[in-house]
Design a protein around this motif. Structure first.
Motif, PDB file in Angstrom:
ATOM      1  N   ALA A 280     -11.349  55.591  23.175  1.00  0.00           N
ATOM      2  CA  ALA A 280     -11.885  56.333  22.028  1.00  0.00           C
ATOM      3  C   ALA A 280     -13.194  55.719  21.573  1.00  0.00           C
ATOM      4  O   ALA A 280     -14.166  56.429  21.281  1.00  0.00           O
ATOM      5  CB  ALA A 280     -10.864  56.334  20.893  1.00  0.00           C
ATOM      6  N   ILE A 281     -13.246  54.372  21.530  1.00  0.00           N
ATOM      7  CA  ILE A 281     -14.491  53.723  21.120  1.00  0.00           C
ATOM      8  C   ILE A 281     -15.582  54.002  22.133  1.00  0.00           C
ATOM      9  O   ILE A 281     -16.741  54.253  21.787  1.00  0.00           O
ATOM     10  CB  ILE A 281     -14.242  52.214  20.931  1.00  0.00           C
TER      11      ILE A 281
ATOM     12  N   ILE B 199     -16.756  57.455  21.361  1.00  0.00           N
ATOM     13  CA  ILE B 199     -17.456  57.641  20.092  1.00  0.00           C
ATOM     14  C   ILE B 199     -18.816  56.957  20.117  1.00  0.00           C
ATOM     15  O   ILE B 199     -19.833  57.522  19.734  1.00  0.00           O
ATOM     16  CB  ILE B 199     -16.602  57.083  18.935  1.00  0.00           C
ATOM     17  N   LEU B 200     -18.848  55.709  20.576  1.00  0.00           N
ATOM     18  CA  LEU B 200     -19.983  54.845  20.287  1.00  0.00           C
ATOM     19  C   LEU B 200     -20.926  54.656  21.470  1.00  0.00           C
ATOM     20  O   LEU B 200     -22.115  54.454  21.278  1.00  0.00           O
ATOM     21  CB  LEU B 200     -19.449  53.480  19.842  1.00  0.00           C
TER      22      LEU B 200
END
Lengths: 263, 81, 172
Positions: free
Chosen positions: A88-89, A92-93
């Motif tokens: 997920a990170i 997202i990032l």
């Protein structure tokens, strides 16, 4: 201001109800409370763990044996949750490739890296310290059966050793040792090791993660020792995933997903 | 389990929680949150949960404080409340 | 005073503090304006829940849940003998070792079945151990979302972000 009034009212009501409920709790440290001794007429699962787990698995640390054997299915998906958090990170990032559209950095030069003398001292100290930390992490992973420790703790300590390199020098020199492709691979390999132990049990015509049937493969004397050794393998899988994902989270957060010149 | 030790740590725990939420500098808040993590690690060790204490010492006090500092470094240090 | 400590404070003090920490965390989640403060509040809330679980598993004068395995050498010897006897036939070996462990529980009660009251309850520890590690992973996800919000709106304050969101809506 209104939100604070509302928050205070909500918190006081919730806390008041909970404090009222606390008065009916069994006493703190009561060995015969329902959580510790079960309700009358029914055996307690935690008492079973304490009395029988050594006979079942030959692992003195009850927490490890429950974590990796009795509740192995649960722990496997906890590891998957950590893996999913890392992904997920990443989603997202992470910024791949050119970042010319992005805003310029707030600070061009980090205040932490000014002054070469302090950097020399910190860098040398960390270079001496990191091998010791990594050895200790491996000990924690491998010795989780007999002392506090295991895959989660050892994996986090191993990740902390890479984070220390990133903090003392910079993120690039940490990524040189554990690059992005490598940590993503390691994270996947960790879960595959864990699931592989489960599937191997199924291939040998038993239930998923029922390590006792691995006895002929692991060449142990008795299914209990097979469970003990399989737990070590499973913990190594957990440690792989946790190491990779914890370092990935730090690397992405400290460099805003650029994976260079971070904190 | 030592009851006097228990009370002292729990009181410090509440103090650390309140301070880390009330301080205006977010870097200080992150560091005091690290102190909170170490205190709660002491509490687990005192209650006999050694594995949980080990996890909290490495995760709660180490990694989560570093992650908060990394975010504060990349965003803003001042907080309005 | 000592009576108050024994009857009121001692059985419930941990649970009171769990409620207080939970109230602090909940208040921070609702009332704090800064997003990182909200996340610290969320973590405090989480540790309050963990404190509740671990407090449930504490036993008075109990040991840590790691067994003292002083009977280990005897077990090894017994199994080695088993392996030697059943080396010719694998099936017989498995049956025999099963039988041996069954009888072991009776012959070494001190090594295989400790008194449950002398050892802390391991089950809450297991549940909370994974909860802590998953908690820090989800904290990482939350912090990455905070960084994206800061990249988008240039602020960490909830009211300023909400104003910008409202202004953006009226423009569009």
């Amino acid at each position: 201001m209104l939100s604070k009034v509302f928050a205070t009212i909500a918190v006081v009501i919730t806390g008041g109800i909970l404090l009222y409920g606390v008065s009916d709790f069994p006493g703190f440290g009561d060995p015969h409370s329902p959580a510790n001794a079960g309700v009358p007429g029914q055996a307690s699962i935690s008492q079973y763990f304490i009395t029988e787990s050594y006979g079942d698995t030959k692992v003195p640390n009850i927490v490890t044996s429950v974590l990796a054997d009795y509740r192995g299915y649960d722990t496997m998906f906890e590891t998957v949750v950590i893996f999913a958090a890392g992904m997920a990170i990443f989603a997202i990032l992470r910024v791949v490739g050119d970042d010319s559209e992005r805003k310029p950095r707030r600070k061009q030069e980090s205040s932490f890296t000014n002054g070469d003398h302090s950097r020399i001292i910190i860098g040398t100290t960390c270079r001496l310290l990191v091998p010791v930390i990594q050895l200790f992490a491996l000990y924690v992973i491998a010795h989780g059966h007999h002392s506090p420790g295991g895959g989660f703790q050892g994996g986090v300590i191993l990740a902390a050793s890479f984070i220390i390199i990133a903090l003392a020098e910079n993120l690039n020199s940490a990524l040189k040792r554990l690059s992005e492709t490598n940590y993503l691979k390691i994270a996947c390999i960790g879960i595959l090791i864990y699931a592989g132990f489960g599937v191997m049990c199924q291939v040998l015509e038993s239930d998923f993660l029922d390590y006792g049937v691995l006895q002929p493969i692991l060449m142990t004397d008795g299914p209990e020792m097979a469970r003990s050794h399989s737990m070590l393998g499973v913990e190594i899988g957990v440690a792989f995933t946790v190491t990779a994902i914890m370092f990935a989270i730090y690397a992405n957060l400290s460099s805003r997903g650029l994976l260079r010149d971070g904190l | 389990m030592i009851f006097a030790f228990d009370i002292v740590i729990l009181v410090f725990l509440v103090i650390a929680a309140i301070i880390s939420l009330s301080v205006k500098d977010l870097l200080s808040a992150s560091m005091i949150f690290g102190i909170y993590g170490f205190l709660i690690c002491l509490l687990w060790a005192e209650m006999g949960a050694v594995d949980v204490a080990f996890t909290e010492a490495s995760v709660g006090a180490g990694i989560s404080a570093v992650l908060l500092v990394a975010t504060v470094y990349n965003t803003k240090r001042k907080s309005s409340d | 005073m000592s009576e108050f400590v024994e009857t009121v404070l001692r059985p419930h003090f941990n649970f009171w503090v769990y409620v207080i920490l939970m109230m602090i965390g909940l208040w921070a989640l609702i009332a704090k304006n800064n997003l990182i403060k909200k996340l610290i509040g969320l973590s405090i809330f989480q540790t309050a829940i963990i404190l509740f679980y671990v407090s449930m598993g504490v036993k008075e004068n109990a040991n840590i849940p790691i067994l003292d395995h002083h009977g280990h050498e005897e077990h090894v010897v017994a199994h080695a003998e088993d392996g030697h006897a059943g080396a010719h036939d694998k099936k017989a070996h498995v049956e025999k070792s099963d039988h041996a462990t069954g009888s072991h529980g009776e012959s070494h009660p001190d090594a295989t079945s400790p008194d449950p009251d002398t050892m802390a309850n391991p089950l809450p520890h297991v549940l909370m151990l994974t909860a802590i590690v998953v908690g820090v992973a989800t904290l990482g996800v939350a912090l990455s979302i905070v960084q994206m919000i800061f990249r988008e709106y240039g602020s960490l304050e909830e009211d300023e972000i909400l104003e910008q969101v409202k202004a953006g809506n009226s423009d569009g």
